[in-house]
Design a protein around this motif. Structure first.
Motif, PDB file in Angstrom:
ATOM      1  N   CYS A  24       1.070  -1.633   0.066  1.00 48.65           N
ATOM      2  CA  CYS A  24       0.097  -0.287  -0.201  1.00 48.65           C
ATOM      3  C   CYS A  24       0.831   1.450  -0.283  1.00 48.65           C
ATOM      4  CB  CYS A  24      -0.755   0.192   1.574  1.00 48.65           C
ATOM      5  SG  CYS A  24      -0.597   0.474   2.416  1.00 48.65           S
TER       6      CYS A  24
ATOM      7  N   THR B 110       2.001   3.082   1.895  1.00 45.48           N
ATOM      8  CA  THR B 110       2.381   3.326   3.391  1.00 45.48           C
ATOM      9  C   THR B 110       3.583   2.305   2.961  1.00 45.48           C
ATOM     10  OG1 THR B 110       0.576   1.986   5.130  1.00 45.48           O
ATOM     11  CG2 THR B 110       0.473   4.182   4.739  1.00 45.48           C
TER      12      THR B 110
ATOM     13  N   PRO C 294      -3.794   4.196 -10.026  1.00 45.69           N
ATOM     14  CA  PRO C 294      -4.061   5.924  -9.222  1.00 45.69           C
ATOM     15  C   PRO C 294      -2.740   6.690  -9.962  1.00 45.69           C
ATOM     16  CG  PRO C 294      -4.596   3.731  -7.805  1.00 45.69           C
ATOM     17  CD  PRO C 294      -3.857   3.454  -9.308  1.00 45.69           C
ATOM     18  N   GLU C 295      -2.647   7.945 -10.305  1.00 46.82           N
ATOM     19  CA  GLU C 295      -1.419   8.663 -10.383  1.00 46.82           C
ATOM     20  C   GLU C 295      -0.970   9.108  -9.033  1.00 46.82           C
ATOM     21  OE1 GLU C 295      -3.556  12.263 -12.159  1.00 46.82           O
ATOM     22  OE2 GLU C 295      -4.646  10.333 -12.590  1.00 46.82           O
ATOM     23  N   VAL C 296      -1.537   9.109  -8.072  1.00 46.44           N
ATOM     24  CA  VAL C 296      -0.757   9.337  -6.272  1.00 46.44           C
ATOM     25  C   VAL C 296      -1.917   8.021  -5.561  1.00 46.44           C
ATOM     26  CG1 VAL C 296      -0.498  11.523  -6.304  1.00 46.44           C
ATOM     27  CG2 VAL C 296      -2.303  10.190  -5.736  1.00 46.44           C
ATOM     28  N   ARG C 297      -0.995   7.292  -4.477  1.00 46.66           N
ATOM     29  CA  ARG C 297      -1.619   6.664  -3.850  1.00 46.66           C
ATOM     30  C   ARG C 297      -0.529   6.560  -2.674  1.00 46.66           C
ATOM     31  NH1 ARG C 297      -4.207   1.591  -4.015  1.00 46.66           N
ATOM     32  NH2 ARG C 297      -3.626   0.953  -6.572  1.00 46.66           N
ATOM     33  N   THR C 298      -1.064   7.100  -1.630  1.00 45.17           N
ATOM     34  CA  THR C 298      -0.969   7.373  -1.033  1.00 45.17           C
ATOM     35  C   THR C 298      -1.602   6.133   0.795  1.00 45.17           C
ATOM     36  OG1 THR C 298      -2.382   8.958   0.262  1.00 45.17           O
ATOM     37  CG2 THR C 298      -0.504   9.197  -1.117  1.00 45.17           C
TER      38      THR C 298
ATOM     39  N   PHE D 110      -7.009  10.124 -11.351  1.00 47.96           N
ATOM     40  CA  PHE D 110      -7.184   8.804 -10.515  1.00 47.96           C
ATOM     41  C   PHE D 110      -6.847   8.838  -9.222  1.00 47.96           C
ATOM     42  CE2 PHE D 110      -8.667   7.561 -14.917  1.00 47.96           C
ATOM     43  CZ  PHE D 110     -10.164   6.856 -14.251  1.00 47.96           C
TER      44      PHE D 110
ATOM     45  N   ALA E  60      -5.371   6.947  -5.187  1.00 49.99           N
ATOM     46  CA  ALA E  60      -6.098   6.272  -4.230  1.00 49.99           C
ATOM     47  C   ALA E  60      -5.624   6.499  -2.655  1.00 49.99           C
ATOM     48  CB  ALA E  60      -5.971   4.590  -4.225  1.00 49.99           C
TER      49      ALA E  60
END
Lengths: 359, 116
Positions: free
Chosen positions: A320, A322, A355-359, B7, B9
């Motif tokens: 994920c 993190t 997704p372009e960003v995933r946090t 997009f 997340a």
């Protein structure tokens, strides 16, 4: 009065010292001095305009809650005593006593500190103490008490309230006039002498401080061979790098099997269980086969495993935002990690985009 | 702060910008000035300032085990994760409309929302 705009050099130097003093209060494991605590509670009630209470000390917040529920229901006490206390317990003084300490105090500080100084103080004091106390100790205790007992809420966490108390007290030290300061000072006195408190008309239930608080090097509650928080009556909270977990996973390690870990309902606890056992052990014990592995670890690896009594199941093992590894069970018809990602959010693979960003 | 165009997340919340608002949306009231965009059973919610956005939930055509929410963002505002450790970084939303799909997972008995 003019708003205070910045700190003097001396005040700036004092800030970390002051913060550490409060952190010590918040993380104290010293047994409560009941006489000093009783005096502080009486002062707090008086400052709030409430009649002097009877003060009952207990070894843990769990005992406080049990006592409150017993008295409220009249169980374990003579009927008339139960009824009397039951009536009194109807009036929780939390809101009354808290008013001056909560919103009023915040407004007071906001009116007197320049925005940037207020934020700066919060960053230096509040946020740091927040991470240590509010987000960790308080949150984990709150969660555990709520899971195990008919939860009784409180606004009063004693020394664990250090994050906002330090912020407000420092503001006062640099010249902010705090309205109804007697009330504020009485609560500081309470926080420095007592653990969590449950305050009612005529009666106050007060907990001791924890006997043990254990953390990892990122200040998350954590202990690999015992409770992360333990009170003197044995009430304990077990944590794995900040995540509350069942006591058995630590105290009776053989109870935690690969099957339990991978099928546990709460996804954060599932991750903690997988870390406790070790991913290699789980994958090995469940005879994991890779069905498909995406080049992007945030899309993940689709695995098939054999779970005793259940059969063959497919999991997406994924990193994920993190940087932690999770296992998400997906339907048996999934054939790629990307298809699984799309299914997890209810989209077809053609509608799904990474997704372009995933946090 | 992290920004995105179409997009994004944050933990179990999958976000995509949408052009057309579907039918069958019910407004969700904020809690203490915040929209709880993704509820956590341990209190680690993902929240957005209620003054800057409206939160709605889709009530029709929702796939099994899922919650689909809609955010109508009026002014730039962030989605924040309330946890003191292993926090999912805040993500800034530009004004516009978004769909937030909360992840689901499989069990032999049926599909369910991922619980944290």
């Amino acid at each position: 009065m003019q708003k205070i705009e910045k700190l003097t050099k001396e005040q700036e130097e004092y800030l970390p010292v002051f913060r550490d003093e409060w952190l010590k209060v918040g993380l104290s494991t010293e047994a409560v001095d009941r006489d000093a605590s009783t005096a502080a509670i009486k002062r707090l009630y008086a400052a709030g305009g409430c009649a002097e209470p009877d003060v009952l000390h207990f070894e843990s917040p769990a005992q406080c809650i049990l006592a409150i529920n017993m008295l409220r229901n009249g169980e374990g006490s003579r009927a008339n005593l139960g009824a009397n206390l039951g009536a009194n317990l109807g009036a929780n003084l939390g809101a009354n006593l808290r008013d001056n300490l909560g919103a009023n105090l915040r407004d007071n500080l906001r009116d007197n500190l320049r925005d940037n100084l207020g934020a700066n103080l919060w960053d230096n004091l509040g946020a740091n103490l927040w991470d240590n106390l509010e987000a960790n100790l308080k949150a984990n205790l709150w969660d555990n008490l709520g899971d195990n007992l008919k939860y009784e809420s409180t606004y009063f966490w004693g020394g664990m309230d250090a994050n906002w108390l330090a912020w407000a007290e420092f503001a006062e030290k640099i010249g902010v006039q705090i309205e109804k300061h007697e009330h504020f000072h009485a609560y500081i006195d309470y926080a420095k002498t007592s653990g969590m408190g449950y305050f009612y008309e005529g009666i106050a239930f007060v907990s001791d401080r924890p006997e043990t608080i254990k953390k990892d090097d990122e200040t998350r509650l954590h202990c690999e061979n015992g409770p992360a928080i333990r009170y003197r009556d044995g009430y304990s909270v077990y944590c794995w790098h900040g995540q509350n977990i069942p006591a058995d996973w630590i105290e009776n390690k053989s109870s935690l099997t690969a099957q339990t870990a991978i099928t546990w309902e709460n996804v954060e606890q599932r991750r903690a269980a997988s870390e406790i056992l070790g991913w290699d052990v789980i994958l090995n014990e469940l005879n994991a086969r890779t069905i498909n592995k995406d080049v992007d670890p945030e899309v993940g690896e689709l695995l098939e495993v054999d779970i005793p009594d259940i059969g063959t199941e497919r999991f997406l093992r994924v990193r994920c935002g993190t940087n932690r590894q999770f296992a998400i069970p997906v339907p048996p018809e999934m054939n790629t990690a990307l298809q699984s990602q799309a299914w997890m959010v209810g989209l077809t693979p053609s509608d799904f985009q990474k997704p372009e960003v995933r946090t | 702060m992290k920004t995105f165009k179409d997009f994004a997340a944050q933990g179990e919340a999958f976000i995509r910008r949408i052009d057309a608002r579907p039918d069958g949306l019910a407004e969700i009231a904020p809690t203490n000035g915040k929209h709880i965009v993704a509820h956590s059973e341990t209190g680690h919610h993902h929240v957005m300032d209620a003054g800057s956005a409206t939160l709605l939930e889709r009530t029709t055509d929702v796939p099994e085990g899922m919650n689909i929410l809609h955010l109508i963002v009026k002014e730039p505002t962030a989605l924040e994760h309330l946890r003191g450790h292993d926090t999912h970084e805040p993500i800034m939303f530009a004004p516009g409309e978004y769909e937030v799909r909360l992840q689901r997972e499989y069990t032999p008995e049926g599909y369910r929302r991922v619980a944290d």
